[in-house]
Design a protein around this motif. Sequence first.
Motif, PDB file in Angstrom:
ATOM      1  N   GLU A   1       0.497  -1.263  -0.251  1.00 43.60           N
ATOM      2  CA  GLU A   1       0.040  -0.085  -0.163  1.00 43.60           C
ATOM      3  C   GLU A   1       1.234   0.955   0.120  1.00 43.60           C
ATOM      4  N   ARG A   2       2.166   1.355   1.138  1.00 39.59           N
ATOM      5  CA  ARG A   2       2.869   2.350   0.996  1.00 39.59           C
ATOM      6  C   ARG A   2       3.328   2.522  -0.211  1.00 39.59           C
ATOM      7  N   TYR A   3       3.621   1.346  -1.212  1.00 38.18           N
ATOM      8  CA  TYR A   3       4.171   1.105  -2.325  1.00 38.18           C
ATOM      9  C   TYR A   3       3.254   2.330  -3.659  1.00 38.18           C
ATOM     10  N   VAL A   4       2.759   1.709  -3.779  1.00 45.88           N
ATOM     11  CA  VAL A   4       1.286   2.045  -4.566  1.00 45.88           C
ATOM     12  C   VAL A   4       1.338   3.586  -4.040  1.00 45.88           C
ATOM     13  N   ARG A   5       0.659   3.642  -3.069  1.00 47.72           N
ATOM     14  CA  ARG A   5       1.041   5.683  -2.837  1.00 47.72           C
ATOM     15  C   ARG A   5       2.225   6.627  -3.344  1.00 47.72           C
ATOM     16  N   SER A   6       3.243   5.751  -2.664  1.00 49.36           N
ATOM     17  CA  SER A   6       4.656   6.449  -3.586  1.00 49.36           C
ATOM     18  C   SER A   6       5.131   6.786  -4.778  1.00 49.36           C
ATOM     19  N   VAL A   7       4.534   5.391  -5.538  1.00 44.54           N
ATOM     20  CA  VAL A   7       4.744   6.018  -6.675  1.00 44.54           C
ATOM     21  C   VAL A   7       3.267   6.680  -7.663  1.00 44.54           C
TER      22      VAL A   7
END
Length: 66
Positions: A48-54
Amino acid sequence: RQNIFGGTRYLRLLINQFEGDVRLVLAAYHAGPGAVVAKGGIPFEATERYVRSVLKNYLVYKDTQL
């Protein structure tokens, strides 16, 4: 060159599999498509953090001129 072509081909497969749902495509790229399918969505907090960051970076840089 091969890495770029392979990566874009893989992203195309994920886009097709997840019917263009960008959040699920990014989650599958990060956590693997099997994990996303098994969970029925984003499977892990780190994903979830990765998706938000991208997505955040995409919004910041999408209008940047090269």
